[in-house]
Design an enzyme around this catalytic site. Sequence first.
Site, PDB file in Angstrom:
ATOM      1  N   HIS A   1       0.807  -1.226   0.000  1.00  0.00           N
ATOM      2  CA  HIS A   1       0.000   0.000   0.000  1.00  0.00           C
ATOM      3  C   HIS A   1       0.834   1.267   0.000  1.00  0.00           C
ATOM      4  CE1 HIS A   1       1.075  -0.115   4.248  1.00  0.00           C
ATOM      5  NE2 HIS A   1       0.797   1.167   4.288  1.00  0.00           N
TER       6      HIS A   1
HETATM    7  C1  UD1 Z   1      -1.711   5.862   5.454  1.00  0.00           C
HETATM    8  C2  UD1 Z   1      -0.379   6.368   6.000  1.00  0.00           C
HETATM    9  C3  UD1 Z   1       0.655   5.258   5.923  1.00  0.00           C
HETATM   10  C4  UD1 Z   1       0.152   4.013   6.619  1.00  0.00           C
HETATM   11  C5  UD1 Z   1      -1.212   3.609   6.088  1.00  0.00           C
HETATM   12  C6  UD1 Z   1      -1.753   2.461   6.885  1.00  0.00           C
HETATM   13  C7  UD1 Z   1       0.111   8.755   5.661  1.00  0.00           C
HETATM   14  C8  UD1 Z   1       0.871   9.729   4.856  1.00  0.00           C
HETATM   15  N1  UD1 Z   1       0.123   7.488   5.207  1.00  0.00           N
HETATM   16  O1  UD1 Z   1      -1.530   5.538   4.097  1.00  0.00           O
HETATM   17  O2  UD1 Z   1       1.851   5.687   6.559  1.00  0.00           O
HETATM   18  O3  UD1 Z   1       1.086   2.979   6.408  1.00  0.00           O
HETATM   19  O4  UD1 Z   1      -2.115   4.713   6.197  1.00  0.00           O
HETATM   20  O5  UD1 Z   1      -2.697   1.744   6.160  1.00  0.00           O
HETATM   21  O6  UD1 Z   1      -0.472   9.095   6.656  1.00  0.00           O
HETATM   22  N2  UD1 Z   1      -8.899   4.824   1.353  1.00  0.00           N
HETATM   23  C9  UD1 Z   1     -10.148   4.249   1.390  1.00  0.00           C
HETATM   24  N3  UD1 Z   1     -10.712   4.017   2.617  1.00  0.00           N
HETATM   25  C10 UD1 Z   1     -10.099   4.335   3.771  1.00  0.00           C
HETATM   26  C11 UD1 Z   1      -8.838   4.930   3.723  1.00  0.00           C
HETATM   27  C12 UD1 Z   1      -8.248   5.171   2.508  1.00  0.00           C
HETATM   28  O7  UD1 Z   1     -10.735   3.932   0.371  1.00  0.00           O
HETATM   29  O8  UD1 Z   1     -10.669   4.083   4.840  1.00  0.00           O
HETATM   30  C13 UD1 Z   1      -8.245   5.055   0.033  1.00  0.00           C
HETATM   31  C14 UD1 Z   1      -8.547   6.412  -0.566  1.00  0.00           C
HETATM   32  O9  UD1 Z   1      -8.631   6.250  -1.946  1.00  0.00           O
HETATM   33  C15 UD1 Z   1      -7.310   7.209  -0.212  1.00  0.00           C
HETATM   34  C16 UD1 Z   1      -6.210   6.164  -0.233  1.00  0.00           C
HETATM   35  O10 UD1 Z   1      -6.827   4.967   0.223  1.00  0.00           O
HETATM   36  O11 UD1 Z   1      -7.066   8.249  -1.114  1.00  0.00           O
HETATM   37  C17 UD1 Z   1      -5.023   6.497   0.630  1.00  0.00           C
HETATM   38  O12 UD1 Z   1      -5.419   6.783   1.995  1.00  0.00           O
HETATM   39  P1  UD1 Z   1      -4.479   7.692   2.937  1.00  0.00           P
HETATM   40  O13 UD1 Z   1      -5.014   7.714   4.308  1.00  0.00           O
HETATM   41  O14 UD1 Z   1      -4.197   8.979   2.287  1.00  0.00           O
HETATM   42  O15 UD1 Z   1      -3.113   6.944   2.897  1.00  0.00           O
HETATM   43  P2  UD1 Z   1      -2.761   5.412   3.132  1.00  0.00           P
HETATM   44  O16 UD1 Z   1      -2.213   4.887   1.853  1.00  0.00           O
HETATM   45  O17 UD1 Z   1      -3.904   4.719   3.744  1.00  0.00           O
HETATM   46  N1  UDP Z   2      -3.931  -5.746   8.812  1.00  0.00           N
HETATM   47  C1  UDP Z   2      -5.255  -6.207   8.949  1.00  0.00           C
HETATM   48  N2  UDP Z   2      -5.918  -6.634   7.834  1.00  0.00           N
HETATM   49  C2  UDP Z   2      -5.349  -6.652   6.598  1.00  0.00           C
HETATM   50  C3  UDP Z   2      -4.017  -6.187   6.464  1.00  0.00           C
HETATM   51  C4  UDP Z   2      -3.339  -5.725   7.585  1.00  0.00           C
HETATM   52  O1  UDP Z   2      -5.788  -6.225  10.056  1.00  0.00           O
HETATM   53  O2  UDP Z   2      -6.019  -7.058   5.633  1.00  0.00           O
HETATM   54  C5  UDP Z   2      -3.225  -5.256  10.005  1.00  0.00           C
HETATM   55  C6  UDP Z   2      -1.914  -5.952  10.287  1.00  0.00           C
HETATM   56  O3  UDP Z   2      -2.127  -7.080  11.126  1.00  0.00           O
HETATM   57  C7  UDP Z   2      -1.088  -4.870  10.955  1.00  0.00           C
HETATM   58  C8  UDP Z   2      -1.639  -3.572  10.379  1.00  0.00           C
HETATM   59  O4  UDP Z   2      -2.873  -3.911   9.763  1.00  0.00           O
HETATM   60  O5  UDP Z   2      -1.284  -4.860  12.352  1.00  0.00           O
HETATM   61  C9  UDP Z   2      -0.692  -2.980   9.376  1.00  0.00           C
HETATM   62  O6  UDP Z   2      -1.316  -1.882   8.773  1.00  0.00           O
HETATM   63  P1  UDP Z   2      -0.858  -1.294   7.382  1.00  0.00           P
HETATM   64  O7  UDP Z   2      -0.115  -2.302   6.618  1.00  0.00           O
HETATM   65  O8  UDP Z   2      -2.075  -0.695   6.760  1.00  0.00           O
HETATM   66  O9  UDP Z   2       0.053  -0.060   7.799  1.00  0.00           O
HETATM   67  P2  UDP Z   2       1.590   0.114   8.237  1.00  0.00           P
HETATM   68  O10 UDP Z   2       1.874  -0.815   9.342  1.00  0.00           O
HETATM   69  O11 UDP Z   2       2.445  -0.098   7.035  1.00  0.00           O
HETATM   70  O12 UDP Z   2       1.642   1.545   8.638  1.00  0.00           O
END
Ligand code: UD1
Ligand code: UDP
Length: 366
Positions: free
Chosen positions: A205
């Site tokens: 992601h």
């Molecule tokens: C964010 C964090 C990242 C973290 C990740 C965990 C920042 C800069 N990035 O990235 O460090 O590892 O969360 O998962 O804060 N979207 C949905 N539903 C949701 C959330 C997001 O559809 O509930 C989609 C939207 O299209 C959105 C995209 O995901 O534009 C990205 O979401 P965003 O919160 O900006 O960044 P993450 O990639 O989730």
């Molecule tokens: N996770 C989850 N369901 C999924 C994928 C990940 O519950 O389908 C959990 C995973 O166990 C971990 C956390 O989400 O605890 C990691 O989140 P993510 O990869 O979104 O973010 P990051 O850790 O890179 O910030």
Amino acid sequence: MKIAIILGTRPEIIKMSPIIRQCEKQGINYYILHTGQHYSYEMDKIFFEQLKLPQAKYNLDVGSGKHGEQTGKMLVAIEEILIKDRPDIVLVQGDTNTVLAGSLAATKLQIKIGHVEAGLRSFDRTMPEETNRIITDHISDYLFAPTETSKKYLLNEGISEEKIFVTGNTVVDAAYQNLEISKNRANVLEELSLKEKEYFVATAHRAENVDNKERLGRILSGFLQIYKEFGLPIIFPAHPRAVKMIKKFGFKSPKGTRLIEPLGYLEFLQLESGARMILTDSGGVQEESCILKVPCVTLRDNTERPETVEVGANLIAGSGENIIECTKKMLESDPEWENPYGYGNAAELVLQSMITDYSTEYSDDT
Ligand code: UD1
Ligand code: UDP
């Protein structure tokens, strides 16, 4: 003493959950402020339900957006709440935009900040997370470093030692607290018709991977190569960002890769622990694979979790041809490495060290 726990994304909900449970257990005066950075049911509410967490007192519903827009909206709204419902300490976890907004709002109001998972460094300033971490660490009053390595990084940047507490990572607390529960409450292997150790798990992601057509294409080709070589399915519970970009770039799920909806934490823990190997660009998943003793290949050029590589649990493959080579190597590894992230009592240590330090300072002042 009143604590405001600020969170907003999937990993923050999971990694803050042991702290929230401790606050409940110890009768600490606290509230949860949810920015709404993540809002889809499977990225947000499912974790509150599964982990039996109390509702957030405030939910800002900020949602998705460009960095400035998203962080700016959070900053404005968090400031209002911190003025109205002023805590003594704000607790943030990790490196998201929620963390940056929460810590910036608090520092300007001269509210103390506790940063859980402080001192992680990828040394890659192109990552938004690296900027968020560095800024937050430098404005925090209590820095909860998961390991001695992260403490060393903080000291190298001139942060004073009295502010740093090595606590382990609350990801261990969460995994230990929920693994047994997950065995009784979820049967994800049966649901997906999988056999223990006869499948791989993948997640991706990171903006630098999934927003980049070339890198995302190479990662998907890597999955195809792995399927051709080992004949085992790759289960890919895809983050909405990955789903959106796969569609946008016109990619298809490669043969052998099963793109599924994101899973709940209990289901995902079960899926991880039964996997032969994990391929990921996630921070939390690198840590969990290390804790659960499942070999990991990281789909990035660097990691802020070097401990996982040092103990032999993880190899950094990047997004290209190294994926298959690293997979071969990790499949030969003996998963008897040490868990570098603590004993599952990080939440207790975070609260204990913060409360002791805060009370000492407070009694010195009076
Ligand atoms: C964010 C964090 C990242 C973290 C990740 C965990 C920042 C800069 N990035 O990235 O460090 O590892 O969360 O998962 O804060 N979207 C949905 N539903 C949701 C959330 C997001 O559809 O509930 C989609 C939207 O299209 C959105 C995209 O995901 O534009 C990205 O979401 P965003 O919160 O900006 O960044 P993450 O990639 O989730
Ligand atoms: N996770 C989850 N369901 C999924 C994928 C990940 O519950 O389908 C959990 C995973 O166990 C971990 C956390 O989400 O605890 C990691 O989140 P993510 O990869 O979104 O973010 P990051 O850790 O890179 O910030």
